[in-house]
Motif scaffolding. Structure first.
Motif, PDB file in Angstrom:
ATOM      1  N   ILE A 147       0.865  -1.170   0.000  1.00 21.01           N
ATOM      2  CA  ILE A 147       0.000   0.000   0.000  1.00 21.01           C
ATOM      3  C   ILE A 147       0.904   1.224   0.000  1.00 21.01           C
ATOM      4  CG2 ILE A 147      -1.588   1.371   1.403  1.00 21.01           C
ATOM      5  CD1 ILE A 147      -2.963  -1.243   2.180  1.00 21.01           C
ATOM      6  N   LEU A 148       0.738   2.066  -1.004  1.00 20.45           N
ATOM      7  CA  LEU A 148       1.648   3.187  -1.195  1.00 20.45           C
ATOM      8  C   LEU A 148       1.079   4.493  -0.662  1.00 20.45           C
ATOM      9  CD1 LEU A 148       4.323   4.185  -2.492  1.00 20.45           C
ATOM     10  CD2 LEU A 148       3.016   4.580  -4.597  1.00 20.45           C
ATOM     11  N   GLU A 149      -0.175   4.792  -1.023  1.00 20.78           N
ATOM     12  CA  GLU A 149      -0.774   6.072  -0.655  1.00 20.78           C
ATOM     13  C   GLU A 149      -2.243   5.903  -0.309  1.00 20.78           C
ATOM     14  OE1 GLU A 149       1.645   8.802  -3.958  1.00 20.78           O
ATOM     15  OE2 GLU A 149      -0.414   8.126  -4.315  1.00 20.78           O
ATOM     16  N   VAL A 150      -2.720   6.812   0.503  1.00 23.72           N
ATOM     17  CA  VAL A 150      -4.152   7.038   0.659  1.00 23.72           C
ATOM     18  C   VAL A 150      -4.412   8.460   0.198  1.00 23.72           C
ATOM     19  CG1 VAL A 150      -6.082   7.288   2.247  1.00 23.72           C
ATOM     20  CG2 VAL A 150      -4.466   5.405   2.547  1.00 23.72           C
ATOM     21  N   ARG A 151      -5.281   8.617  -0.790  1.00 30.69           N
ATOM     22  CA  ARG A 151      -5.605   9.939  -1.318  1.00 30.69           C
ATOM     23  C   ARG A 151      -6.985  10.342  -0.811  1.00 30.69           C
ATOM     24  NH1 ARG A 151      -3.373   9.585  -7.612  1.00 30.69           N
ATOM     25  NH2 ARG A 151      -1.220   8.998  -7.044  1.00 30.69           N
ATOM     26  N   THR A 152      -7.020  11.429  -0.071  1.00 29.23           N
ATOM     27  CA  THR A 152      -8.264  11.971   0.454  1.00 29.23           C
ATOM     28  C   THR A 152      -8.564  13.256  -0.304  1.00 29.23           C
ATOM     29  OG1 THR A 152      -7.601  11.138   2.632  1.00 29.23           O
ATOM     30  CG2 THR A 152      -9.504  12.610   2.551  1.00 29.23           C
ATOM     31  N   CYS A 153      -9.804  13.416  -0.764  1.00 28.71           N
ATOM     32  CA  CYS A 153     -10.143  14.544  -1.626  1.00 28.71           C
ATOM     33  C   CYS A 153     -10.938  15.604  -0.866  1.00 28.71           C
ATOM     34  CB  CYS A 153     -10.952  14.062  -2.832  1.00 28.71           C
ATOM     35  SG  CYS A 153     -10.010  12.912  -3.881  1.00 28.71           S
ATOM     36  N   PHE A 154     -10.692  16.863  -1.223  1.00 28.36           N
ATOM     37  CA  PHE A 154     -11.342  18.001  -0.585  1.00 28.36           C
ATOM     38  C   PHE A 154     -11.802  18.986  -1.655  1.00 28.36           C
ATOM     39  CE2 PHE A 154      -8.391  16.237   2.435  1.00 28.36           C
ATOM     40  CZ  PHE A 154      -9.086  16.257   3.644  1.00 28.36           C
ATOM     41  N   SER A 155     -12.883  19.698  -1.339  1.00 24.41           N
ATOM     42  CA  SER A 155     -13.323  20.791  -2.199  1.00 24.41           C
ATOM     43  C   SER A 155     -12.439  21.999  -1.949  1.00 24.41           C
ATOM     44  CB  SER A 155     -14.777  21.142  -1.899  1.00 24.41           C
ATOM     45  OG  SER A 155     -14.875  21.771  -0.623  1.00 24.41           O
ATOM     46  N   THR A 156     -12.623  23.045  -2.742  1.00 23.72           N
ATOM     47  CA  THR A 156     -11.839  24.256  -2.527  1.00 23.72           C
ATOM     48  C   THR A 156     -12.271  24.998  -1.266  1.00 23.72           C
ATOM     49  OG1 THR A 156     -13.310  25.379  -4.088  1.00 23.72           O
ATOM     50  CG2 THR A 156     -11.179  24.613  -4.919  1.00 23.72           C
ATOM     51  N   ARG A 157     -13.321  24.532  -0.601  1.00 25.33           N
ATOM     52  CA  ARG A 157     -13.678  25.039   0.735  1.00 25.33           C
ATOM     53  C   ARG A 157     -13.056  24.167   1.821  1.00 25.33           C
ATOM     54  NH1 ARG A 157     -17.522  28.901   1.168  1.00 25.33           N
ATOM     55  NH2 ARG A 157     -17.911  28.268   3.313  1.00 25.33           N
ATOM     56  N   LEU A 158     -12.183  23.237   1.391  1.00 23.73           N
ATOM     57  CA  LEU A 158     -11.463  22.342   2.294  1.00 23.73           C
ATOM     58  C   LEU A 158     -12.403  21.434   3.075  1.00 23.73           C
ATOM     59  CD1 LEU A 158      -8.586  24.638   3.600  1.00 23.73           C
ATOM     60  CD2 LEU A 158      -8.760  23.342   1.481  1.00 23.73           C
ATOM     61  N   LYS A 159     -13.473  21.013   2.423  1.00 23.33           N
ATOM     62  CA  LYS A 159     -14.392  20.040   2.993  1.00 23.33           C
ATOM     63  C   LYS A 159     -14.152  18.699   2.305  1.00 23.33           C
ATOM     64  CE  LYS A 159     -16.465  23.072   5.583  1.00 23.33           C
ATOM     65  NZ  LYS A 159     -16.299  23.042   7.073  1.00 23.33           N
ATOM     66  N   ALA A 228       2.041   6.943   2.490  1.00 21.79           N
ATOM     67  CA  ALA A 228       1.825   8.386   2.496  1.00 21.79           C
ATOM     68  C   ALA A 228       0.357   8.757   2.451  1.00 21.79           C
ATOM     69  CB  ALA A 228       2.550   9.020   1.307  1.00 21.79           C
ATOM     70  N   SER A 229       0.058   9.897   3.045  1.00 20.32           N
ATOM     71  CA  SER A 229      -1.260  10.496   2.947  1.00 20.32           C
ATOM     72  C   SER A 229      -1.181  11.639   1.948  1.00 20.32           C
ATOM     73  CB  SER A 229      -1.695  11.025   4.318  1.00 20.32           C
ATOM     74  OG  SER A 229      -2.873  11.783   4.211  1.00 20.32           O
ATOM     75  N   VAL A 230      -1.917  11.507   0.837  1.00 15.57           N
ATOM     76  CA  VAL A 230      -1.964  12.550  -0.178  1.00 15.57           C
ATOM     77  C   VAL A 230      -3.325  13.223  -0.109  1.00 15.57           C
ATOM     78  CG1 VAL A 230      -1.834  13.083  -2.628  1.00 15.57           C
ATOM     79  CG2 VAL A 230      -0.375  11.300  -1.671  1.00 15.57           C
ATOM     80  N   LEU A 231      -3.335  14.523   0.024  1.00 17.44           N
ATOM     81  CA  LEU A 231      -4.576  15.285   0.078  1.00 17.44           C
ATOM     82  C   LEU A 231      -4.778  15.948  -1.276  1.00 17.44           C
ATOM     83  CD1 LEU A 231      -3.943  16.984   3.530  1.00 17.44           C
ATOM     84  CD2 LEU A 231      -4.960  14.759   3.074  1.00 17.44           C
ATOM     85  N   LEU A 232      -5.907  15.669  -1.910  1.00 18.04           N
ATOM     86  CA  LEU A 232      -6.187  16.220  -3.229  1.00 18.04           C
ATOM     87  C   LEU A 232      -7.198  17.351  -3.106  1.00 18.04           C
ATOM     88  CD1 LEU A 232      -6.466  12.986  -5.411  1.00 18.04           C
ATOM     89  CD2 LEU A 232      -4.466  14.390  -4.948  1.00 18.04           C
ATOM     90  N   LEU A 233      -6.820  18.511  -3.583  1.00 16.64           N
ATOM     91  CA  LEU A 233      -7.699  19.671  -3.582  1.00 16.64           C
ATOM     92  C   LEU A 233      -8.379  19.715  -4.948  1.00 16.64           C
ATOM     93  CD1 LEU A 233      -8.448  22.232  -1.887  1.00 16.64           C
ATOM     94  CD2 LEU A 233      -6.696  23.427  -3.220  1.00 16.64           C
ATOM     95  N   VAL A 234      -9.607  19.229  -4.995  1.00 15.44           N
ATOM     96  CA  VAL A 234     -10.309  19.088  -6.272  1.00 15.44           C
ATOM     97  C   VAL A 234     -10.930  20.417  -6.654  1.00 15.44           C
ATOM     98  CG1 VAL A 234     -12.097  17.833  -7.525  1.00 15.44           C
ATOM     99  CG2 VAL A 234     -10.733  16.670  -5.788  1.00 15.44           C
ATOM    100  N   ALA A 235     -10.606  20.913  -7.834  1.00 15.85           N
ATOM    101  CA  ALA A 235     -11.056  22.226  -8.272  1.00 15.85           C
ATOM    102  C   ALA A 235     -12.559  22.265  -8.461  1.00 15.85           C
ATOM    103  CB  ALA A 235     -10.351  22.599  -9.580  1.00 15.85           C
ATOM    104  N   ALA A 236     -13.168  23.347  -7.998  1.00 15.96           N
ATOM    105  CA  ALA A 236     -14.596  23.588  -8.230  1.00 15.96           C
ATOM    106  C   ALA A 236     -14.724  24.737  -9.227  1.00 15.96           C
ATOM    107  CB  ALA A 236     -15.279  23.937  -6.911  1.00 15.96           C
ATOM    108  N   ALA A 237     -15.950  25.143  -9.492  1.00 14.73           N
ATOM    109  CA  ALA A 237     -16.172  26.190 -10.487  1.00 14.73           C
ATOM    110  C   ALA A 237     -15.489  27.489 -10.068  1.00 14.73           C
ATOM    111  CB  ALA A 237     -17.671  26.411 -10.674  1.00 14.73           C
TER     112      ALA A 237
END
Length: 245
Positions: A147-159, A228-237
């Motif tokens: 297991i290499l990474e866990v990717r957790t995704c967030f909105s641009t409001r960091l939710k 590793a823990s990778v945090l993905l900041l997913v772009a919104a409009a």
């Protein structure tokens, strides 16, 4: 706790706990903007001493140079998060705050798995525990039976949000148990407080393949660093004002 016992525990923690890799801006398509131009150059001495101390424990390089890891993450990913984060310090501060609020190690403990001693688990088991704890779907990536990474995704409001299907990772993970990688660098004794919610003992029945690990074979790149823990900041409009964390 006696100093000797603390040192042993921290060595184990340095080996087994998930650590921060970075916060990556991500498009809805799943691509990650990288190496964006910025007039802000990285200097770890520009970070607040208290923030730099926390990062030295929780955002630790297992190749021995924290500054090189942080600088690489800023240049490759952090600069692409501007102007959402108005400066370099804000990027690191919010990344660390998100990692602490959505702590993979603590979520595993609540799900009956002690990451200090668990040697392997299926990606589906890991993802399921995190989904149950956070009520969103993360992505687990694998490499060479680890297991290499866990990717957790967030909105641009960091939710936290469900990671988009094209975030990647599922195709790299089989449905059989994968090893939890570990590093070889000791964590300073001063870092004990950052790991105080992870129990030293465990219920063997609750942890698959529990027990101490043997040292990795020489040259085994897949086992040299913690997962590793990778945090993905997913772009919104449109970007919104950042919340107070």
């Amino acid at each position: 706790m006696p100093a000797a016992a603390t040192a042993v525990d921290l060595t184990m923690r340095a080996s087994n706990l998930f650590t921060v890799l970075g916060l990556w801006p991500s498009n809805i398509s799943g691509s990650h903007p990288a190496n964006c131009p910025s007039n802000i150059t990285f200097d770890k001495n520009d970070l607040w001493p208290e923030l730099r101390g926390r990062m030295s424990c929780e955002w630790r390089s297992f190749q021995g140079d924290n500054g090189a890891l942080w600088g690489s993450q800023w240049r490759t990913h952090g600069a692409c998060a501007l102007p959402l984060f108005t400066n370099m310090t804000a990027y690191f501060r919010y990344t660390l705050a998100l990692s602490e609020r959505y702590d993979i190690n603590e979520a595993l403990v609540k799900g009956g798995i002690n990451p200090l001693v668990a040697r392997s688990m299926t990606p589906q088991q890991l993802g399921g525990i995190l989904e149950q704890q956070w009520n969103v779907t993360p992505v687990v990536t694998c490499s060479n039976g680890n297991i290499l990474e866990v990717r957790t995704c967030f909105s641009t409001r960091l939710k936290p949000i469900d990671c988009p299907a094209n975030t990647g990772g599922a195709s790299s993970c089989p449905s059989v148990a994968q090893a939890l990688p570990f590093g070889s660098t000791k964590v300073p004794e001063a870092c004990t407080a950052y790991f105080d919610n992870i129990p030293a003992g465990t219920n063997p029945a609750a942890v698959p393949a529990a027990g101490s690990r043997a040292a990795p074979p020489p040259g085994s790149n897949g086992l040299r660093r913690a997962a590793a823990s990778v945090l993905l900041l997913v772009a919104a409009a449109a970007a919104a004002a950042l919340p107070v964390l």
